[in-house]
Structures are given as structure tokens and as C-alpha cells.
Design a protein around this motif. Sequence first.
Motif, PDB file in Angstrom:
ATOM      1  N   THR A  53      46.019  15.061  32.431  1.00  0.00           N
ATOM      2  CA  THR A  53      47.425  15.425  32.535  1.00  0.00           C
ATOM      3  C   THR A  53      48.172  14.917  31.305  1.00  0.00           C
ATOM      4  O   THR A  53      47.622  14.185  30.481  1.00  0.00           O
ATOM      5  CB  THR A  53      48.051  14.817  33.799  1.00  0.00           C
ATOM      6  OG1 THR A  53      48.036  13.380  33.691  1.00  0.00           O
ATOM      7  CG2 THR A  53      47.296  15.238  35.053  1.00  0.00           C
ATOM      8  N   GLY A  54      49.446  15.304  31.212  1.00  0.00           N
ATOM      9  CA  GLY A  54      50.271  14.855  30.097  1.00  0.00           C
ATOM     10  C   GLY A  54      51.247  15.931  29.687  1.00  0.00           C
ATOM     11  O   GLY A  54      51.035  17.111  29.962  1.00  0.00           O
ATOM     12  N   PRO A  55      52.334  15.543  29.014  1.00  0.00           N
ATOM     13  CA  PRO A  55      53.349  16.521  28.614  1.00  0.00           C
ATOM     14  C   PRO A  55      52.851  17.473  27.552  1.00  0.00           C
ATOM     15  O   PRO A  55      51.845  17.206  26.872  1.00  0.00           O
ATOM     16  CB  PRO A  55      54.477  15.633  28.080  1.00  0.00           C
ATOM     17  CG  PRO A  55      53.807  14.370  27.652  1.00  0.00           C
ATOM     18  CD  PRO A  55      52.671  14.169  28.613  1.00  0.00           C
ATOM     19  N   SER A  56      53.542  18.588  27.394  1.00  0.00           N
ATOM     20  CA  SER A  56      53.210  19.542  26.336  1.00  0.00           C
ATOM     21  C   SER A  56      53.293  18.843  24.983  1.00  0.00           C
ATOM     22  O   SER A  56      54.195  18.052  24.730  1.00  0.00           O
ATOM     23  CB  SER A  56      54.175  20.727  26.371  1.00  0.00           C
ATOM     24  OG  SER A  56      54.051  21.439  27.585  1.00  0.00           O
ATOM     25  N   GLY A  57      52.344  19.144  24.112  1.00  0.00           N
ATOM     26  CA  GLY A  57      52.343  18.551  22.785  1.00  0.00           C
ATOM     27  C   GLY A  57      51.712  17.176  22.702  1.00  0.00           C
ATOM     28  O   GLY A  57      51.736  16.547  21.645  1.00  0.00           O
ATOM     29  N   ALA A 181      38.498  23.686  31.459  1.00  0.00           N
ATOM     30  CA  ALA A 181      39.528  24.568  32.024  1.00  0.00           C
ATOM     31  C   ALA A 181      40.900  24.096  31.551  1.00  0.00           C
ATOM     32  O   ALA A 181      41.298  22.957  31.817  1.00  0.00           O
ATOM     33  CB  ALA A 181      39.462  24.554  33.547  1.00  0.00           C
ATOM     34  N   ASP A 182      41.624  24.957  30.848  1.00  0.00           N
ATOM     35  CA  ASP A 182      42.933  24.618  30.282  1.00  0.00           C
ATOM     36  C   ASP A 182      44.028  25.323  31.083  1.00  0.00           C
ATOM     37  O   ASP A 182      44.219  26.527  30.951  1.00  0.00           O
ATOM     38  CB  ASP A 182      42.985  25.032  28.809  1.00  0.00           C
ATOM     39  CG  ASP A 182      44.169  24.414  28.078  1.00  0.00           C
ATOM     40  OD1 ASP A 182      44.956  23.674  28.711  1.00  0.00           O
ATOM     41  OD2 ASP A 182      44.308  24.662  26.866  1.00  0.00           O
ATOM     42  N   GLU A 183      44.702  24.593  31.938  1.00  0.00           N
ATOM     43  CA  GLU A 183      45.804  25.106  32.767  1.00  0.00           C
ATOM     44  C   GLU A 183      45.390  26.365  33.547  1.00  0.00           C
ATOM     45  O   GLU A 183      46.069  27.396  33.495  1.00  0.00           O
ATOM     46  CB  GLU A 183      47.026  25.416  31.890  1.00  0.00           C
ATOM     47  CG  GLU A 183      47.621  24.208  31.195  1.00  0.00           C
ATOM     48  CD  GLU A 183      48.436  23.322  32.129  1.00  0.00           C
ATOM     49  OE1 GLU A 183      48.512  23.628  33.329  1.00  0.00           O
ATOM     50  OE2 GLU A 183      48.987  22.323  31.658  1.00  0.00           O
ATOM     51  N   ASP A 217      49.728  20.743  37.127  1.00  0.00           N
ATOM     52  CA  ASP A 217      49.895  21.071  38.539  1.00  0.00           C
ATOM     53  C   ASP A 217      49.497  19.877  39.410  1.00  0.00           C
ATOM     54  O   ASP A 217      48.312  19.631  39.662  1.00  0.00           O
ATOM     55  CB  ASP A 217      49.031  22.294  38.883  1.00  0.00           C
ATOM     56  CG  ASP A 217      49.329  22.858  40.259  1.00  0.00           C
ATOM     57  OD1 ASP A 217      50.019  22.186  41.043  1.00  0.00           O
ATOM     58  OD2 ASP A 217      48.859  23.980  40.543  1.00  0.00           O
ATOM     59  N   ASN A 218      50.482  19.131  39.889  1.00  0.00           N
ATOM     60  CA  ASN A 218      50.198  17.937  40.695  1.00  0.00           C
ATOM     61  C   ASN A 218      49.592  18.279  42.056  1.00  0.00           C
ATOM     62  O   ASN A 218      49.075  17.394  42.743  1.00  0.00           O
ATOM     63  CB  ASN A 218      51.485  17.128  40.907  1.00  0.00           C
ATOM     64  CG  ASN A 218      51.989  16.515  39.626  1.00  0.00           C
ATOM     65  OD1 ASN A 218      51.203  16.209  38.723  1.00  0.00           O
ATOM     66  ND2 ASN A 218      53.300  16.338  39.518  1.00  0.00           N
ATOM     67  N   ARG A 219      49.641  19.542  42.435  1.00  0.00           N
ATOM     68  CA  ARG A 219      49.128  19.934  43.753  1.00  0.00           C
ATOM     69  C   ARG A 219      47.606  19.963  43.820  1.00  0.00           C
ATOM     70  O   ARG A 219      47.036  20.042  44.911  1.00  0.00           O
ATOM     71  CB  ARG A 219      49.672  21.320  44.123  1.00  0.00           C
ATOM     72  CG  ARG A 219      51.199  21.398  44.174  1.00  0.00           C
ATOM     73  CD  ARG A 219      51.676  22.835  44.274  1.00  0.00           C
ATOM     74  NE  ARG A 219      51.232  23.631  43.131  1.00  0.00           N
ATOM     75  CZ  ARG A 219      51.580  24.897  42.926  1.00  0.00           C
ATOM     76  NH1 ARG A 219      52.351  25.530  43.806  1.00  0.00           N
ATOM     77  NH2 ARG A 219      51.143  25.551  41.870  1.00  0.00           N
ATOM     78  N   MET A 230      47.148  12.064  28.690  1.00  0.00           N
ATOM     79  CA  MET A 230      47.440  12.011  27.261  1.00  0.00           C
ATOM     80  C   MET A 230      48.932  11.790  27.075  1.00  0.00           C
ATOM     81  O   MET A 230      49.749  12.396  27.771  1.00  0.00           O
ATOM     82  CB  MET A 230      47.045  13.322  26.583  1.00  0.00           C
ATOM     83  CG  MET A 230      45.557  13.604  26.532  1.00  0.00           C
ATOM     84  SD  MET A 230      44.668  12.542  25.393  1.00  0.00           S
ATOM     85  CE  MET A 230      45.366  13.072  23.824  1.00  0.00           C
ATOM     86  N   GLU A 231      49.271  10.937  26.126  1.00  0.00           N
ATOM     87  CA  GLU A 231      50.672  10.715  25.769  1.00  0.00           C
ATOM     88  C   GLU A 231      50.743  10.407  24.289  1.00  0.00           C
ATOM     89  O   GLU A 231      50.138   9.436  23.812  1.00  0.00           O
ATOM     90  CB  GLU A 231      51.259   9.549  26.576  1.00  0.00           C
ATOM     91  CG  GLU A 231      52.746   9.344  26.357  1.00  0.00           C
ATOM     92  CD  GLU A 231      53.327   8.280  27.261  1.00  0.00           C
ATOM     93  OE1 GLU A 231      54.113   7.462  26.777  1.00  0.00           O
ATOM     94  OE2 GLU A 231      52.966   8.278  28.457  1.00  0.00           O
ATOM     95  N   ASP A 232      51.451  11.254  23.541  1.00  0.00           N
ATOM     96  CA  ASP A 232      51.598  11.076  22.091  1.00  0.00           C
ATOM     97  C   ASP A 232      50.252  10.918  21.396  1.00  0.00           C
ATOM     98  O   ASP A 232      50.089  10.092  20.498  1.00  0.00           O
ATOM     99  CB  ASP A 232      52.486   9.869  21.784  1.00  0.00           C
ATOM    100  CG  ASP A 232      53.905  10.043  22.293  1.00  0.00           C
ATOM    101  OD1 ASP A 232      54.387  11.193  22.316  1.00  0.00           O
ATOM    102  OD2 ASP A 232      54.512   9.039  22.717  1.00  0.00           O
ATOM    103  N   GLY A 233      49.278  11.730  21.831  1.00  0.00           N
ATOM    104  CA  GLY A 233      47.980  11.717  21.175  1.00  0.00           C
ATOM    105  C   GLY A 233      47.075  10.564  21.552  1.00  0.00           C
ATOM    106  O   GLY A 233      46.019  10.387  20.953  1.00  0.00           O
TER     107      GLY A 233
END
Length: 241
Positions: A53-57, A181-183, A217-219, A230-233
Motif C-alpha cells: 500500500t501507499g499513496p500515489s507517487g 498485480a497493480d491495482e 483498496d482497504n477492503r 511505500m512512502e516517499d520511495g
Amino acid sequence: MTISETQTNPQTEAQTVIAIAHLAHYFGTGELRKQVLHDIHLTIAAGEIVIMTGPSGSGKTTLLTLMGGLRSVQTGSLQFLGVELCGATAAQLVYIRRHIGYIFQAHNLHGSLTALQNVRIGLELHPQYNIAEMRDRAIHALETVGLGDRLNYYPANLSGGQKQRVAIARALVSQPKLLLADEPTAALDRQSGRDVVTLMQKLAQEQGCTILLVTHDNRILDVADRIIAMEDGRLLVQPSP
């Protein structure tokens, strides 16, 4: 380790599918050069289902494409089935891709091909199969995902959930060691998304396949053996659900 050593050493395959150490990655050159991955360390064992998981980018897709041999590894070590991808030859990359299945958010089906033809593409890197064998395996894969009555349908005539089922069949038809699997549920409604992930989980477990799934998707987090973020790489280890 060479390809031949990996192929004759099932003990290696049984223990570790992915081994990453000190992995970094950069985009651009000169003054525009930007570091997008920082000192990544990760080991994934055979049969694990790992969710990232992690934000876009944050670098999730970049890491996924490096694992799949779709980008060149620049620095550090990334081993798949004991084969080092940093500095890998073209022959090694072909070998690696033969053992990996890919599922993407947009399913990436060819609109001009039927469901059967789209799945059969997943076997074209495997020269051991003749045309009849590829067809039989593709039919079986589609029947397994519940689309035996949609063999000759084109993507335009399939629902979103059905398209992702075709993508799953294509990814697993060659019985890969690793499924990336990517999203895969991003474009699906709640029930279709759950059905797709449950199907991926079931089929991969039956085939002894390892899964790395990137999602917002937290579900669907409950299907994971382990969750990483992942966060900031940078890679952060999260508690299991």
C-alpha cells in the motif's frame, strides 16, 4: 547464480522468490535526476500473499516493474528465483518473464482479440507448447475463472469484472512462480473487486504461486499474509491484518 543453476535447484525456489537488498532507483539525468526508491530491502517467500500500500507517487509501481523485469535494475541487488536482475542479460530477463504473471488496473486486453486469444498470448513466450496445447490451456484457464461461455467474446462485450477475469486467466495460464498485480480492483465495484481478489487468491494457492498485490483498496487487505507500505520511495513494514 546462473539460469541453469536456478533451474536445477528447487530448494532455492521453494524458499525465496524475491530477495532485494540496498535497491535504489532514479529517473532522469543530470540536474533533473530524481531518486524515487531509497535503500529497499525485501524478501518474499514462495506461496506468500503480500499486499503493498501507499499513496500515489510513493514508488509502488516502480518497484513492481523492477521485480517483473520490466525496468532495468540500476543499483543494489534484486534477485528473482536466485537470478540477479542488476546487470541481467537479455536471455536472463526472458527467463524471468516466463515465470511471472502480470495483472494491471486497466486489464490491458487487446480489443481486437477474443477472450480466448487474449489468454493464449500468455503462453507465447513458452516455446514448449504447440498451437493446440496453447488453445487447450487457454480454454481451461477461462473455464477456471468462470468464463467458459465467453471464449469468443471481445473485450467490448464483457463487463469490467469479466475483463479482469480474462486478465487473471492470462496471467495464470502459464502457471507462473510470481503474480504481480497493480491495482487490480481499482476500476471495479465492491463485489466485483472482492470476487476478483478471491479468485486470484484461490487460483494462486492451487498453483503454488506467490502474489504481490499493489492496492489502495482497504477492503481486500484481509487476504494478505503480510502488508508492506511505500512512502516517499521507502519501504515500511506494516502489521499483518
